[in-house]
Each structure stands twice: as C-alpha cells, then as structure tokens.
Design an enzyme around this catalytic site. Structure first.
Site, PDB file in Angstrom:
ATOM      1  N   ASP A  20    -107.456  -3.006-124.052  1.00  0.00           N
ATOM      2  CA  ASP A  20    -106.417  -1.998-124.235  1.00  0.00           C
ATOM      3  C   ASP A  20    -105.538  -1.893-122.986  1.00  0.00           C
ATOM      4  OD1 ASP A  20    -105.010   0.102-125.331  1.00  0.00           O
ATOM      5  OD2 ASP A  20    -106.776   1.264-125.856  1.00  0.00           O
ATOM      6  N   ASP A  21    -104.269  -2.314-123.107  1.00  0.00           N
ATOM      7  CA  ASP A  21    -103.303  -2.180-122.010  1.00  0.00           C
ATOM      8  C   ASP A  21    -103.612  -3.079-120.823  1.00  0.00           C
ATOM      9  OD1 ASP A  21    -102.339  -0.180-123.657  1.00  0.00           O
ATOM     10  OD2 ASP A  21    -102.436   1.408-122.162  1.00  0.00           O
ATOM     11  N   CYS A  58    -100.385   0.023-129.158  1.00  0.00           N
ATOM     12  CA  CYS A  58    -101.726  -0.357-129.573  1.00  0.00           C
ATOM     13  C   CYS A  58    -102.012  -0.218-131.058  1.00  0.00           C
ATOM     14  CB  CYS A  58    -102.761   0.411-128.752  1.00  0.00           C
ATOM     15  SG  CYS A  58    -102.406   2.156-128.513  1.00  0.00           S
ATOM     16  N   ARG A  62    -103.047  -3.183-133.908  1.00  0.00           N
ATOM     17  CA  ARG A  62    -104.313  -3.184-134.651  1.00  0.00           C
ATOM     18  C   ARG A  62    -104.088  -3.244-136.153  1.00  0.00           C
ATOM     19  NH1 ARG A  62    -107.975  -1.439-130.376  1.00  0.00           N
ATOM     20  NH2 ARG A  62    -106.557  -1.258-128.619  1.00  0.00           N
ATOM     21  N   HIS A 216    -107.135   1.102-120.547  1.00  0.00           N
ATOM     22  CA  HIS A 216    -106.210   2.197-120.852  1.00  0.00           C
ATOM     23  C   HIS A 216    -106.544   3.413-119.991  1.00  0.00           C
ATOM     24  CE1 HIS A 216    -104.131   5.276-123.194  1.00  0.00           C
ATOM     25  NE2 HIS A 216    -103.671   4.378-124.052  1.00  0.00           N
ATOM     26  N   ASN A 322    -101.426  -4.997-126.113  1.00  0.00           N
ATOM     27  CA  ASN A 322    -100.029  -4.973-125.660  1.00  0.00           C
ATOM     28  C   ASN A 322    -100.056  -5.222-124.155  1.00  0.00           C
ATOM     29  OD1 ASN A 322    -100.488  -1.673-126.673  1.00  0.00           O
ATOM     30  ND2 ASN A 322    -100.544  -2.154-124.493  1.00  0.00           N
ATOM     31  N   LYS A 375     -95.877  -2.460-121.475  1.00  0.00           N
ATOM     32  CA  LYS A 375     -96.139  -1.772-122.736  1.00  0.00           C
ATOM     33  C   LYS A 375     -94.984  -0.860-123.150  1.00  0.00           C
ATOM     34  CE  LYS A 375     -99.376   1.736-124.567  1.00  0.00           C
ATOM     35  NZ  LYS A 375    -100.622   2.482-124.287  1.00  0.00           N
TER      36      LYS A 375
END
Length: 534
Positions: A20-21, A58, A62, A216, A322, A375
């Site tokens: 995530d990120d 995000c 998904r 994240h 992302n 992002k």
C-alpha cells in the site's frame, strides 16, 4: 512440521501480494537501500515488471485487480471517501464493489480452487453484504474493510474517524476486533499462514491474496527495525534520490538510463532547520522499517508455502496499489486538526502506536524516482508501480519493460489456471488481457502498440496510446507543488521521456487533440462522471 499437500498438481497455486503506497524504487531489487532479502530472492527467480500500471488510488486499483474491469464499471468510480455531489448516486459510483462483474476469487473458486485472503479489502465496509470478501469468492478471509487504520490497533485514524467512526474488521462473516498491540503487517501474514496450513488434507490448488496496509500512513513500525535505519536518511530526499538512481544504473535497469523527473515543491533539505531535518529523517527511518517488516513477513509466508509443499508450484505476483503518498497529512485538512488533537508526534515517539505521521511530497518523489509525482495523480509516479512475478510459469530473467495493467492480472491467472476468461452469463467482460506469454518469456509485449489505455480519478485524467501519453492534473496538486501546471492537458512522448520531464502540448497540438478525444471516448464508454469543479 512438514506437510505435503500439493504435489503433482497440474494447475498452479497463486499468491498475489499487494502493498500500500510503496515507491517504485523502495525495494533493493529496484534500486533501493532498504533491506529486502526475501523479496529480492523472489525477484531473482522471476522478473521485474518495470512497466506495470495501476490506478492512482488504492480502492480503485483493488476493484480492477479483482474483476479485470475498469473501476468505473464495477461501483468504484471513485473512493467512497471522496465522492462528490455530482457523483453520489450515479451508476458506477456506488462506493462498493458491485456484482456487475465476477471476481477473480469467484472464478477460481468455481474452478476448484481453495481461496483465502488476509489484509486490506477497501471495496465496501459493511453494506451490502455482497461486497464482502466472503461473498465475493473467498472461503476464508480476515480483512480490514476500510483503507487505513492504526497499524497497532487501538484508536481510529483521521480517515476512519471521518468516514465510519472506527476501523472495521471481519473474520469471514463475523465482525472482530484487531488485537491491541499487534503489528498489522505481522498479523495479516499470520492470518494468511493460518489459512494456508489449516487444511493439510485439501489437495485443491490454492489462491491466496495478501493485502498489506503498510507502508500507508500512519508511519508506524517495530522499534527494533526502526533502529536499523537510524541515521541513514540524514542527507535528505534529494541525496536519497541520487543514490537510488545510481543503484538503478548499477543494476542495469532501464530506469537508470532515463532522464529522471526532478524533486519539486517545498524547501530543499539544506534550507530546513536542524530540528525539522531530524523529524523528517526519523519519518523516513520509520517508513524504511515498514518496508523492511513487509519483507520479513513475506519471508514467513514463503516458509509456510515450503512447509506445505506448495512453494515450487506457486505463481507469485507482487505490486504496489499506486505510487507513494505525497500528502503531508499533518498539515492538510481534515486530518490536520485530528492529528493535532489526538497524536503524539514528538521526535522520540514517531513510529509508535500513539503517533500519526506521513511521508510528505519530497520523500515521496525520492521513492518514486525516476518518475514524475506520486499517488493520486495520473503521472507515471502515481500509476507506474513496483511489481514483479516469480515462480511457476515465470521466466527467470532480469527485467521486462512490457506494458502491463492491473486489469491484466485476473485474466492472466485465469489463463494459467486453464479457466476461460469469458464472463458468466449476465456479467461484464474483462477489459484486461492475459500477459501470461510475457511472464513466461515467450513474448516481449502483450498489448497492441496502438491500444488506448486511460485513467480517471479524483479530478485527474490520463490517456496513453503507443508512445504518447497525455495527463490532466487537478488543481489540488498546486496545494502541494505550486509550480506544477494544473487544470490543463500535458503531453509526453512516454517512450523517449518516461520521466515526463518535457511537456510537448504546444509542440504537438494534433497529437494532443487525438489523445484528449480518445480520453473523452473512454469516459463515455465507462460512465465517468467528471465533477463540475474539475
């Protein structure tokens, strides 16, 4: 304990790992300095996918992963948290994963796979039930339903406080609590390992989906790992970016030879007071520790696959949802007031359960090197993400520059499993295509050179055809980086200039017109509702 549950299976097992990120250059195998030996080992037996693309945010990524469809087609036209009045109630903007398309998990389950997931879902919080992991094809699941949480449990975060009040977790169909003090990366890996090992007599092939919430924000990590990175970022993001670019060149990555985007916005490191440099360096130390912890957790999952006899039969796909996040939430409403009231962000507390910090735009631009921005934006730094494939059916070679989209993952895995990607009756067809031949080393490209690829999200737009890409950046970018052109189309020759350093909109008006018209055709096709203020 050694179990042998999957020997001589004609169909591959699958493990899809989504982080995530994370920045394009964070992993050691992509030029980073963070210690990631388990992930690097997987890359060494597989292939870096250096031209892999996602959505800029995000939840929408998904939705495309799960369905192979554009996110506007399946209820996730944007994230629920940022729905505008124009979009609310419109088809494609339900804010949860609708059943217009079958999911990858449903298709594999119906084809005889055992399907399990642990981690972030972010495709519907509580209602309707049909948007839940269990209802969308996963036999076993342990999920954070939203997009963000405190990595140690406990109090909510600004995101959950503003959208649902508290973080929501579900174990299969039942609401559960996150154990206070457990670390999310380790806990999600533990749950997946539990699911992998709980059915030693089940000889069905296995589809596992592991969706970490790290790295994240909030930036939080075990203190023993943070200590390993103490002092490593004292030279600032500009220096980090140069070190990573040099390492890309040493690794022979094509990205190391390109003209890189420059770090923009904010004050240079040398202009910051010593106290501020210490705070910023500490945040990057914690971020690095989060990536380090991810690697350690993946190593434990790989060990579980080996114990169960599944590792050699497993196809592994890894990517970030992302680019890295450039939002400095400590200074951005509505998070700012919550953080001021709730968080303890003193230097010595950063990274602990009671802190809430984010990485900010300059570190994010170091993490996305050599690409432009991060992002939320349709620039390469926002949608070209770190990715690799490894294991069964994957050629072992250094790098593939083939264009691959996250919508391609579902049809690719179905193809490898011997499942027809044609939709069940009444469901949408996938827009993604199988790239299995690229992963196997039998083809250099899968997408046609003149294929239209387009993006839209959060006021931003983008479209790519062949060597050309046009992007439209929303006004919000100027709150972060004032000098970046906003609210007009920019044009790049992405083959010659993947760093998006030279805008050719004035030099090539005909090409820009062609791409903008292609974007509007895409918008009509998938039902984009562009906010009035865009």
């Amino acid at each position: 304990m050694t179990m042998t549950t999957n020997t001589n299976n004609p169909r591959p097992d699958f493990l899809v790992i989504v982080v995530d990120d994370m920045g394009w250059s964070d992993l050691s195998a992509f030029g980073g300095e963070i210690d990631t030996p388990h992930l690097d080992a997987l890359v060494d037996r597989g292939v870096r996918l250096t031209n892999f693309h996602t959505s800029p945010l995000c939840a929408t990524t998904r939705a495309m992963l799960m369905t192979g469809c554009d996110h506007h087609e399946v209820g996730m036209g944007t994230m629920r948290e940022i729905l505008t009045p124009e979009q609310t109630g419109q088809p494609g903007y339900e804010g949860y994963l609708t059943d217009r398309a079958a999911t990858l998990a449903e298709r594999l389950r119906d084809a005889g796979y055992r399907t399990i997931t642990a981690g972030k879902w972010h495709l519907g919080v509580e209602a309707p039930y049909r948007s839940m992991p269990r209802a969308r094809g996963f036999e076993r699941s342990w999920a954070l339903m939203q997009g963000e949480h405190n990595h140690y449990g406990g109090d909510q975060t600004p995101a959950t406080a503003s959208t649902h009040g508290v973080s929501v977790y579900r174990s299969d169909d039942a609401p559960v609590e996150f154990p206070l003090g457990a670390y999310s990366t380790d806990y999600f890996a533990d749950r997946l390992i539990e699911f992998i090992e709980e059915a030693p007599g089940d000889t069905r092939p296995l589809f596992s989906y592991l969706a970490f919430t790290a790295p994240h924000s909030p930036l939080q990590a075990p203190e023993d790992i943070v200590a390993l990175y103490r002092g490593k970022y004292d030279d600032g993001p500009e220096a980090l970016r140069e070190k990573r670019l040099a390492r890309m060149r040493a690794l022979g990555l094509a990205a190391g030879a390109m003209r890189p985007a420059q770090i923009r916005g904010g004050e240079a490191w040398s202009e910051l007071p010593a106290e501020e440099r210490a705070l910023q360096a500490r945040k990057m130390e914690v971020y690095a520790a989060m990536v380090h912890a991810l690697d350690r957790a993946v190593g434990r999952v790989i060990d579980a696959l080996k114990r169960t006899g599944r590792f050699d039969n497993t196809t592994i796909v890894f990517f970030s949802d992302n680019g890295p996040s450039g939002t400095l939430r400590e200074k951005t409403p509505p998070w700012r007031d919550w953080i001021t009231a709730k968080a303890d962000n003193r230097l010595d507390n950063i990274g602990r359960m009671t802190s809430y910090t984010s990485i900010g735009p300059r570190w994010a631009q170091a993490q996305s090197a050599p690409f432009f921005l991060f992002k939320r934006y349709t620039s390469e730094g926002g949608v070209r993400t770190c990715a690799f494939a490894s294991g069964r059916g994957i050629a072992s070679r250094r790098e593939s520059e083939a264009f691959i989209h996250v919508m391609d993952v579902a049809p690719t895995l179905l193809r490898m499993a011997g499942v027809d990607a044609a939709p069940p009756p009444g469901r949408l067809s996938m827009r993604g295509i199988s790239v299995a031949q690229v992963l196997a080393g039998d083809a250099a490209e899968a997408h046609a050179p003149d294929e239209r690829i387009a993006w839209e999200l959060a006021y931003g737009r983008g479209v790519k055809i062949g060597d050309w890409k046009a992007i439209y950046l929303p006004a919000v970018i100027n709150n972060v980086i004032p000098e970046v052109p906003a609210k007009r189309w920019l044009l790049y020759n992405i083959a010659r200039d993947p760093g998006e350093t030279t805008d050719l909109a004035e030099a090539e008006p005909g090409k820009l017109k062609e791409l903008v018209e292609a974007w509007f055709a895409y918008a009509r096709e998938v039902g984009v509702v562009v906010p009035a203020t865009a």
